[in-house]
Structures are given as structure tokens and as C-alpha cells.
Design a protein around this motif. Structure first.
Motif, PDB file in Angstrom:
ATOM      1  N   ALA A 926       0.832  -1.194   0.000  1.00  0.00           N
ATOM      2  CA  ALA A 926       0.000   0.000   0.000  1.00  0.00           C
ATOM      3  C   ALA A 926       0.869   1.248   0.000  1.00  0.00           C
ATOM      4  O   ALA A 926       1.973   1.259   0.558  1.00  0.00           O
ATOM      5  CB  ALA A 926      -0.912  -0.013   1.220  1.00  0.00           C
ATOM      6  N   ASN A 927       0.366   2.296  -0.644  1.00  0.00           N
ATOM      7  CA  ASN A 927       1.057   3.580  -0.741  1.00  0.00           C
ATOM      8  C   ASN A 927       2.376   3.477  -1.504  1.00  0.00           C
ATOM      9  O   ASN A 927       3.292   4.257  -1.290  1.00  0.00           O
ATOM     10  CB  ASN A 927       1.306   4.177   0.645  1.00  0.00           C
ATOM     11  N   ARG A 928       2.479   2.515  -2.367  1.00  0.00           N
ATOM     12  CA  ARG A 928       3.630   2.359  -3.240  1.00  0.00           C
ATOM     13  C   ARG A 928       3.146   1.990  -4.635  1.00  0.00           C
ATOM     14  O   ARG A 928       2.078   1.387  -4.807  1.00  0.00           O
ATOM     15  CB  ARG A 928       4.597   1.283  -2.734  1.00  0.00           C
ATOM     16  N   GLY A 929       3.909   2.341  -5.611  1.00  0.00           N
ATOM     17  CA  GLY A 929       3.590   2.000  -6.976  1.00  0.00           C
ATOM     18  C   GLY A 929       4.850   1.833  -7.789  1.00  0.00           C
ATOM     19  O   GLY A 929       5.956   2.195  -7.351  1.00  0.00           O
ATOM     20  N   VAL A 930       4.687   1.283  -8.985  1.00  0.00           N
ATOM     21  CA  VAL A 930       5.803   1.119  -9.915  1.00  0.00           C
ATOM     22  C   VAL A 930       5.446   1.855 -11.198  1.00  0.00           C
ATOM     23  O   VAL A 930       4.402   1.585 -11.809  1.00  0.00           O
ATOM     24  CB  VAL A 930       6.079  -0.363 -10.205  1.00  0.00           C
ATOM     25  N   LEU A 931       6.294   2.783 -11.590  1.00  0.00           N
ATOM     26  CA  LEU A 931       6.111   3.528 -12.835  1.00  0.00           C
ATOM     27  C   LEU A 931       7.042   2.959 -13.893  1.00  0.00           C
ATOM     28  O   LEU A 931       8.241   2.818 -13.660  1.00  0.00           O
ATOM     29  CB  LEU A 931       6.408   5.009 -12.612  1.00  0.00           C
ATOM     30  N   PHE A 932       6.447   2.658 -15.050  1.00  0.00           N
ATOM     31  CA  PHE A 932       7.258   2.186 -16.167  1.00  0.00           C
ATOM     32  C   PHE A 932       6.834   2.948 -17.414  1.00  0.00           C
ATOM     33  O   PHE A 932       5.645   3.027 -17.751  1.00  0.00           O
ATOM     34  CB  PHE A 932       7.080   0.688 -16.400  1.00  0.00           C
TER      35      PHE A 932
END
Length: 993
Positions: A926-932
């Protein structure tokens, strides 16, 4: 024995026991000489004996009694039933014990200890039997087996007096009892938990190990404390030097059968131990009855007072009173022994838990020290006064370890504040990272209700992510490379030489000079030393993955090369065992930790002591109190151990110091810049992010590729990252994953940031809520856009197919217009258009329905928009709750139509194909993401997604913080700092950069 001989023997015994008895002994000796002269003058032995039996003998015993009472004061000589023991009486508990012990803490000087009384002939005054022990010698009690109980009671009573009269915890007992297995001193059981009494030794190997430890202790004191300048610790203390070593007493309730080497160690301990505060109390049997065949019995000990059972029942002989019988006191009451043990244990525990204040170690004036040769600060008090930690060419880096609750955070705070008081921000810069779930470092960054920040801090991280920690190390390594280039250009070999050659340009923000004479001007010199403080650093190195491998490589580089460039590491951890990245990489543990000559071990296990200090150094395993530490500057070698009590940064002292630091900074810097603050568990706030607040609308008619912000990178720069919406194919954005709060926040932030860059009339937004649960988020976003003057349409699921079909038609219309435009202008001059789908996968059934005549469906129109829309300045931003659903909607072979995506809560294995067959190990929490972004950064990037406009507690996984949390953005630009996310304590502000 005649009276004069008896007086002479008594005087000699008292004189040999304590130096304080010299005056009385001289008077007794003079009296004996007068009596001897009288005998020689008239030869009348009978008359002389009468004289001795009268005034002379009575005076001698009276003076002896006065001497004993003077040297056995208080609990050392009080009868068991007297009021002196009332503080320990049943019912008063530990409070009374604490008061009684506290009264002895200042100027405690051990003297004589009462055991019984000397049986003197009447009418002489009764003389107490009192023996010297602490700082004086040893005691041997010899009794046949049938009188062993009397001897044990005498030892128990003597020890009861000693532990009660001495300051709590200042006397430590080691007991050997192979016969009764500890039953003889069972009343002292409460003292074991407080560390005053160790586990009872019952075997010869255990005793040999204890002898080895005690002889080593004596050897260290002889070398390190006495050092040839003093004969005893008592003499050293009388010279005004502090004494921190406790008295240690080895109690042998049976004479041990030892091999020759161990027997010599025991003899040497009895010989040299009293000078070092180590003493032996031995219970033996006469005539060698306790010695096995072939081995000598218990002979006299060096520096001993012997107490031997006499043939008559209840009678004893003492070497201090030859020719006179003695009687021992009655056994100490069992309830009194238990009360003393409980009270002293409580007082010792309280004393171990208390720590000296930081105020005594702070300088009177701030920022008066120069860091060219290194940095140092006192962190507590050792045997010789304040103990300082130094980071210089000899002790470049420091390692701190200790179990939970041992005082590790206190040590780090004391170190940071101590350095901040001694060195100005121009002399020292710090990066402070905390990887545990705590906010100890929050006090070093600005908060809404407390604007103070540590002037020396460039980065403050709390509950930090591994990626952010690696980014900080990467930044420090880049600074090291910059310094290497400067050194080569200047011809300098180290930081000291570089500072001497190149004072460097003034840093931005420096004022023309100090406004107060006693403050050094911060930031007016280049090349300060850099200290990186990382609490629970092992989090960066576990598990073994690319992040851990990069962290190991960076730590190794900084550890091995940092000395010449003035870069120092201070790493702290509860455990150094089982760190995956170090154990799986051959040689890295030694390569890194071998550079850490400075090691501070707080209370921990014996096994951890061996890992933290060295394989043969178990000193930290013997620590018992909070704040007790072993400081070692010799890579953990036992010879370098120094016992220290770490100072505690109390609230009042810190409040005063923080005010002083704030005033000093205001007096020297016109526009101070706060540090970059990052709190791992806090959401990022778009409205407070400096990258968003810096956005300005493009000029009307000017072509622009807006940047759709999605979150804050776990890096030092930039403050925010996003996706560029250009006319290239695939410039759409997909949000993937089940975390609704994070997905909604990303979409809202992306649209708002694009709207902030659009000129008036240059943007149209179509918002579609494909599920009922997203209606609130869509309405909030629409209201914000309308308030900013952006054209917005809002559609529910029922109108989804129509909006998609109309958008596809708009794409075709713009393509036709572009073909007929003479200039071929991109987009034909049409405004930028965004089709934003919330929960797009929920509308799959509606999209599969025919969109008009023929077999064409809304799904075909959606695919047209994603494939051909970017070239016509029409972009799709959508949220799908899983990668497979996105791929199904895009159709076979068209995954590249959306070149950028943000994954929230998606396992890395599900993203492998979308990421170009790259491994993804983060972003599922939670409160994290991965940008690609296939057209931008080649590798996936972990981010903190921007928070939704109006997060509510019922918004599923990763919901909002409880009421009272205020999320506020902070800028830390200018010093290489980028964006981060932070949240304050309840009722306090957090930061997001």
C-alpha cells in the motif's frame, strides 16, 4: 601472653589492616614500650601484669573498640536488630532500600565489616570483631564440616552488609557452591536479575572460566587504570580521578580442586586483585580435608584475614586478634536478607536504567570547532570522565549494535545533537535515515507546529524505503566523485589538504558575515565533512535482490574510499547476523565492516557481541542496564573495550539547544533551506509538491507536451515524476492494480497536473465513472477542474459507450483535418483532449455491445483511441484492476499502444511481460507504486503515488490516515534534494517534497 604483648599484637594487626589506624597504632605501640620499660626497670613482672590487667589493658581495648566503630559505620557495623536496618524492614519495600543506598553513593569509602565480637577480659570495653575486605584484602573462613553452617551464615551476613552499605550495583558477586548448589545464598536470588549476583557456579570448568574472566579484568585494570602510576584503585581515587569499576567478590563456599594453571590463577587473583577491587572470600576445611590426594589443601591466601573455628563450641580465632577468642554474631534474619536483596536489586535496576544528561556534555558556545582533521563529540561518561566518539583518519566509520530497548536510538540522538552543537553547518553535513517504524528523526525536520529543522541535515528519512536509502548512498557516492575531481585538480591528497588549498565558493544563501560574534558563519566554506547515519541499515540489505546488491556495492565503496574525502558512515542495527546480501556475497562482510574501527555495543546477546565486536569479545553480553555500552576503537579487539554510560538527551536540554541552533542559523543565513524529509508510510500531496506548484500554463497556440504527474520518486530528485503526453504513438497512461485509493490518486494527479499546464481553452477532459464506487472520486476531480477553468464532462457507466464512440470519431475528425491542413500542424490546432476512465475493466460488457450499425463495438472504438489518439492530441488515462484485463481490452499484439503504466498492488511476476521482461521487486505494498515508461526511463521506478483529493476512511486498502494527520508538502531543492512523502504525528504536520 602478657598484657604488653597482647597490646602490641593488637596494634600491629590494626595497623596492617587499614592506613587510617596508624595514629591509634602508634599510641598503642608507645604504651607497650612504656610497659616494657617498666618491666625492665624493676623486674616486677607481677606488678606489671597487674597494671596491664587494669588501666593499660582497658585503655588498649577501648581505643581498639573506638577504632572499629569509626571504621565500621552505619550498616557495616550495625546490629541486626537496630534501627539502621529499618529502611529494609518488611513492608517498606524498595523505596526504603533506594533511600538507604542513595545515602551512601556520594564519597563511599569501604572500611571494616562487622562479623561478631572479640572476647576480651573484663573490665575492658567489648570490642567488635570487624574485618577489612573491599580495597583491603581477602577473607578465609576455615571450619570443620560439622560447623560449616556457622561459616556459611557468617559469609551470608558479611555479604548482606556489603551489598546493603555499598551503592546499588557497585558490588558484584560471583558464587561457587558445588555442595549446596546455591542454597547457602538463596536469599540473594533477587540480585541475579539486577546483575549484582551472577549464576551460581557448581562445576570446576565454570569456575575456571570465571577465574579467567576475573584475572583478565584485573589485568586490564592494572594496565589501563593503574598504569604504573598508582598502586591501587583506592590510591587512584584519592588522587581525584573517577572510579567506575565495581568491586567484585569471588565467594568460594568450598575450596575447589583445581589444576595447576587454574590454582596459580586463583593465587594471583588473591595477590593482585585487592589493588584492583577484586577480592576472594573462601570457605575451607582445616588440615587439608577438602583437598584430594596429591593436591595441597587450602593454604593461606595472599592478603588474607583468617577466621578459624576454635575447638570450643561457638568460638573462633581471628588472625587480627591472636590469642583472643571471638564469637560470631547471630545469623542475619532471613526476612532481612530477602528485604535487602529485593531493595538493592530494585535500586540497582533503577540506577542502571537512569543515564546522565546530555547538558553536561554540550559546549558553552556553538559551532566553535573545525572539522578539517575530523569530527568528535562526547556521548557519555566512562572510567576517566567523558567518553568521545571520533570520526577521523583513524576511526573513519562507526558501527552501533544493541537489542531493542538497550538505548541505541538514544545514542544516535546524543551523537547527532552533540555534533550539531560543536560544528557549524559549513563544517558538517548529515544524511539521517531510519529504517524502523519510528519517528525519532522527525525532530530534525520542519513541522507545521514546530518550524525547527537541523541546520546540518541534507536528508531526513523515517520509516524509509530501501530504494530511498540506496538513492541517498548513491548521492553521497556522486559527491565523493565530485570531491575526487576537485582533489586531482588542486593536487590535494585528502580533505584537509583540499580545504587548505581551495576554500571554495560561498554557498548560495550565505550572508555577508556573522551577525553575532560568537557564531561561525555557516555555509561560507566548501568541502564540509559528511556523516551518513543509518539506523537499522540491514533493512536495505534484505532480501537479496538488485536493491540489496546495489546497497552493498555503495556501502563498500564509501567504507573503503570515504576516508580521503571526509565521508563517514555510522551504521546501527539490532542484529548483524543473517544479513542476506552480506552472507551470500563472499568477502563483503569483512570488506565493509573491516573498515569500521569504531564500534559501540549496547546490551545484546553473547552471540551478537561476537559478531558486532569480534569473535573473542563477549563484553556486550554482560551489559545489563539501559544506556550501558562498550566503546571499542580497535576493530572490536577485547583490549580496546571501554565501559561507558551513554548520556540521555532530556527534553529540557533539547528544547534549549534547538532554540540556540535556530537562533544561530538565523544569525548567519538569510534564507535557510530545510532538509529533504521523507516518511515512508505517508502519502504524497500533489498540492504541496514543488514540482506541481511550479507548473504554469503554456502560451496559447504554442505546442507543448504536458507532463502528467503520478507520484514522488524514492530518490533525492526530482520532486515528482510522471508521463509526458506527446504526439508519439503509445503516449497514454494506464493505472493497474487493485488498490483503489492509490489508483484514484494517480489518475486525479495526472489530470490535475495536465490541466495546470494547459492554456485557457486548451484542454477538454471527459471523466467516466465505470463503477459506482468511483463516482465520488470523479465528482471531486470534476469540481477541482471546473474551479480551475477546465472544460469537463462527467459520465457514468450508462454513457460510457457513447463517450468512447464520440472520442473515436473525434480522433478520426482530427486526422482528417490534419491531412487538409497546409502546414500539417500536429492535432490541427485542436485542444488537448483527455479520456479518463475510472475502473475501465468494469465496463467491458458495455464496450462489447455494438456501437452503431454493423459489427463495430465500443471496444473497437477504445482501441482506435489508444492506437491513433496520441497523434491527434487525444490521450487515454485509465484504471484497470489487473494487467490481464488491460491486455484483453487492447487486443492481441497491441500492448504497446499504452507505453506508460503505474502498477499499484500488482505482483512483480504479473508485470514481467509489460516491463519488457524486466524483474520488478517492489510496488506491491500500500502507498507504493511502480512507474514504467517504455519511451522514458529504461527501468521500472518505485514511487509514492499522490493521494486522492478527498480520501475517506472507507476507501479500501491503503486508506487515508486517521483524523488529526495533516499532510503538508515541503521543498528541499537547491541542495540536490528532490521529492519525498511525509506525514507528521497526530496534530502535527508532515512533509512531502
Amino acid at each position: 601472653m602478657s598484657g604488653n604483648r597482647r597490646a602490641r599484637a593488637l596494634a600491629a594487626a590494626v595497623q596492617s589492616s587499614l592506613a587510617a589506624a596508624l595514629a591509634v597504632a602508634e599510641r598503642l605501640e608507645g604504651q607497650a614500650d612504656r610497659l616494657e620499660g617498666a618491666r625492665g626497670a624493676d623486674g616486677a613482672a607481677g606488678d606489671l601484669d597487674g597494671l596491664l590487667a587494669g588501666e593499660g589493658q582497658a585503655q588498649a581495648f577501648t581505643e581498639a573498640a573506638e577504632l572499629v566503630y569509626a571504621q565500621a559505620k552505619g550498616l557495616a557495623g550495625a546490629g541486626w536488630g537496630t534501627s539502621a536496618w529499618s529502611a529494609f524492614a518488611a513492608g517498606t519495600g524498595t523505596a526504603g532500600a533506594g533511600d538507604a543506598v542513595a545515602a551512601t553513593e556520594d564519597g563511599f569509602r569501604p572500611g571494616l565489616w562487622r562479623l561478631g565480637r572479640v572476647l576480651v577480659p573484663p573490665p575492658a570495653r567489648a570490642v567488635p570483631l570487624a574485618v577489612p575486605l573491599l580495597d583491603a584484602g581477602n577473607l578465609r573462613v576455615s571450619a570443620p564440616r560439622e560447623r560449616r553452617a556457622e561459616a556459611v551464615e557468617a559469609v551470608r551476613g558479611l555479604l548482606t552488609r556489603i551489598v546493603a552499605a555499598a551503592p546499588a550495583g557497585r558490588v558484584e558477586l560471583t558464587v561457587y557452591d558445588p555442595f549446596e548448589l546455591g542454597a547457602g545464598l538463596a536469599g540473594f536470588a533477587p540480585l541475579r536479575a539486577a546483575g549484582v549476583v551472577g549464576p551460581t557456579l557448581t562445576t570446576r570448568p565454570a569456575l575456571e572460566a570465571a577465574l579467567a574472566e576475573l584475572t583478565g579484568h584485573v589485568g586490564r585494570i592494572t594496565v589501563d587504570r593503574l598504569g604504573g602510576s598508582f598502586a591501587t584503585l583506592r590510591e587512584r581515587e584519592d588522587a581525584g580521578l573517577p572510579r567506575s569499576e565495581p568491586w567484585r567478590v569471588l565467594v568460594l563456599l568450598a575450596w575447589p580442586s583445581l589444576p595447576d594453571e587454574a590454582a596459580r590463577a586463583l593465587t594471583g587473583l588473591a595477590a593482585q586483585g585487592p589493588a584492583c577491587g577484586v577480592h576472594v572470600i573462601a570457605l575451607t576445611e582445616p588440615d587439608g580435608l577438602d583437598a584430594p590426594p596429591g593436591r595441597p589443601g587450602a593454604g593461606p591466601l595472599p592478603h588474607e584475614v583468617a577466621l578459624i573455628a576454635a575447638p570450643a563450641p561457638g568460638r573462633w580465632q581471628c588472625s587480627l586478634t591472636p590469642g583472643l577468642s571471638c564469637a560470631l554474631d547471630a545469623a542475619a534474619p532471613a526476612d532481612l536478607v530477602a528485604a535487602v536483596a529485593s531493595g538493592v536489586a530494585a535500586a540497582a535496576t533503577a540506577a542502571a536504567a537512569s543515564a546522565p544528561g546530555l547538558g553536561a556534555l554540550l559546549p558553552d558556545r556553538l559551532w566553535e570547532h573545525d572539522s578539517a582533521g575530523g569530527i568528535s563529540m562526547p556521548i557519555g561518561f566512562g572510567p576517566d570522565g567523558p567518553c568521545a566518539l571520533a570520526f577521523d583518519d583513524d576511526t573513519v566509520h562507526g558501527l552501533v549494535g544493541g537489542q531493542a530497548g538497550a538505548g541505541k536510538s538514544t545514542l544516535l540522538l546524543t551523537t547527532i545533537y552533540g555534533l550539531a552543537a560543536r560544528y557549524g553547518p559549513d563544517q558538517l553535513r548529515m544524511h539521517l535515515l531510519d529504517f524502523k517504524e519510528g519517528l525519532e528523526f522527525a525532530q530534525f525536520g520542519p513541522r507545521e507546529r514546530d518550524p525547527f529543522f537541523l541546520p546540518h541535515a541534507d536528508t531526513v528519512g523515517m520509516d524509509s524505503d530501501r530504494e530511498f536509502g540506496v538513492a541517498v548512498l548513491r548521492h553521497v557516492r556522486e559527491e565523493m566523485s565530485r570531491r575526487a575531481v576537485a582533489m586531482r585538480a588542486a593536487g590535494a591528497r585528502d580533505l584537509r589538504a583540499l580545504r587548505a588549498i581551495d576554500r571554495g565558493p560561498r554557498r548560495p544563501g550565505a550572508s555577508g558575515g556573522a551577525k553575532e560574534e560568537h557564531f561561525r558563519t555557516p555555509f561560507d566554506e566548501a568541502w564540509p565533512r559528511i556523516l551518513v547515519v543509518i539506523d537499522e541499515f540491514q533493512v536495505m540489505l534484505t532480501p537479496l535482490d538488485p536493491v540489496a546488491r546495489e546497497a552493498v556495492a555503495l556501502l563498500e565503496t564509501l567504507a573503503r574510499q570515504g576516508r580521503a574525502y571526509g565521508i563517514h558512515l555510522l551504521l546501527a542495527s539490532q542484529t548483524l547476523s543473517g544479513i542476506d546480501a552480506l552472507d551470500a556475497t563472499a568477502g563483503k562482510r569483512g570488506s565493509i565492516f573491516g573498515q569500521f574501527a569504531l564500534r559501540v555495543a549496547l546490551r545484546t546477546s553473547i552471540s551478537e557481541s561476537r559478531v558486532l565486536l569480534s569473535t573473542n569479545n563477549e563484553a556486550a553480553g554482560a551489559l545489563s542496564g539501559v544506556g550501558q555500552a562498550v566503546v571499542n576503537r580497535r576493530n572490536g579487539h577485547p583490549a580496546g573495550n571501554e565501559l561507558v554510560r551513554v548520556a540521555r538527551p532530556d527534553t529540557a536540554t533539547l528544547a534549549t539547544l534547538r532554540r540556540r541552533l535556530g537562533k544561530a542559523l538565523a544569525a548567519t543565513v538569510d534564507t535557510p533551506r530545510p532538509p529533504r524529509v521523507f516518511v515512508g508510510h505517508a502519502p504524497a500531496v500533489l498540492a504541496a509538491n514543488p514540482a506541481f506548484t511550479a507548473l504554469r500554463p503554456a502560451r496559447p497556440g504554442a505546442p507543448a507536451d504536458p507532463l502528467a504527474f503520478v507520484g514522488v520518486p524514492l530518490d533525492l530528485a526530482p520532486p515528482a515524476v510522471g508521463v509526458t503526453l506527446s504526439a508519439q504513438p503509445g503516449r497514454n497512461l494506464a493505472v493497474l492494480g487493485p488498490l483503489r485509493r492509490e489508483a484514484v490518486g494517480v489518475l486525479q494527479a495526472a489530470v490535475r497536473s495536465v490541466a495546470a499546464q494547459a492554456p485557457p481553452g486548451g484542454l477538454r477532459v471527459d471523466l467516466v465513472a465505470a463503477s459506482h464506487e468511483t463516482l465520488g472520486a470523479v465528482d471531486e476531480l470534476a469540481a477541482a477542474l471546473r474551479a480551475a477553468g477546465t472544460a469537463v464532462t462527467v459520465t457514468s457507466m450508462t454513457g460510457l459507450a457513447g463517450v468512447v464512440t464520440e472520442t473515436a470519431a473525434e480522433v478520426s475528425r482530427r486526422e482528417g483535418a490534419a491531412l487538409t491542413t497546409a502546414t500539417g500542424e500536429r492535432g490541427g490546432g485542436f485542444p488537448l483532449r483527455l479520456l479518463v476512465l475510472f475502473a475501465a475493466d468494469a465496463a467491458r460488457a458495455a464496450l462489447e455491445a455494438p456501437s452503431g450499425s454493423g459489427r463495430r463495438t465500443g471496444l473497437d472504438d477504445l482501441r482506435l483511441v489508444t492506437r491513433r489518439g496520441p497523434a491527434a492530441r487525444v490521450h487515454l488515462l485509465g484504471w484497470w484492476r489487473g494487467p490481464s484485463r488491460l491486455l484483453d481490452d487492447l487486443g492481441p499484439g497491441h500492448r504497446d499502444d499504452i507505453a506508460a503504466w503505474v502498477a499499484v498492488g500488482v505482483p512483480g511476476s504479473d508485470l514481467f511481460a509489460l516491463a519488457g521482461h524486466r524483474a520488478i521487486a517492489a510496488g506491491t505494498a500500500a502507498n507504493r507504486g511502480v512507474l514504467f515508461d517504455r519511451h522514458g526511463r529504461a527501468e521500472p521506478r518505485t514511487i509514492v503515488p499522490f493521494a486522492p483529493l478527498d480520501p475517506a476512511p472507507d476507501q479500501g486498502v491503503g486508506g487515508a490516515f486517521p483524523a488529526g494527520h495533516e499532510l503538508v508538502g515541503r521543498d528541499a531543492a537547491g541542495a540536490g534534494a528532490g521529492g519525498g512523502a511525509a506525514v507528521g504525528e497526530p496534530g502535527r504536520s508532515g512533509t512531502s517534497g
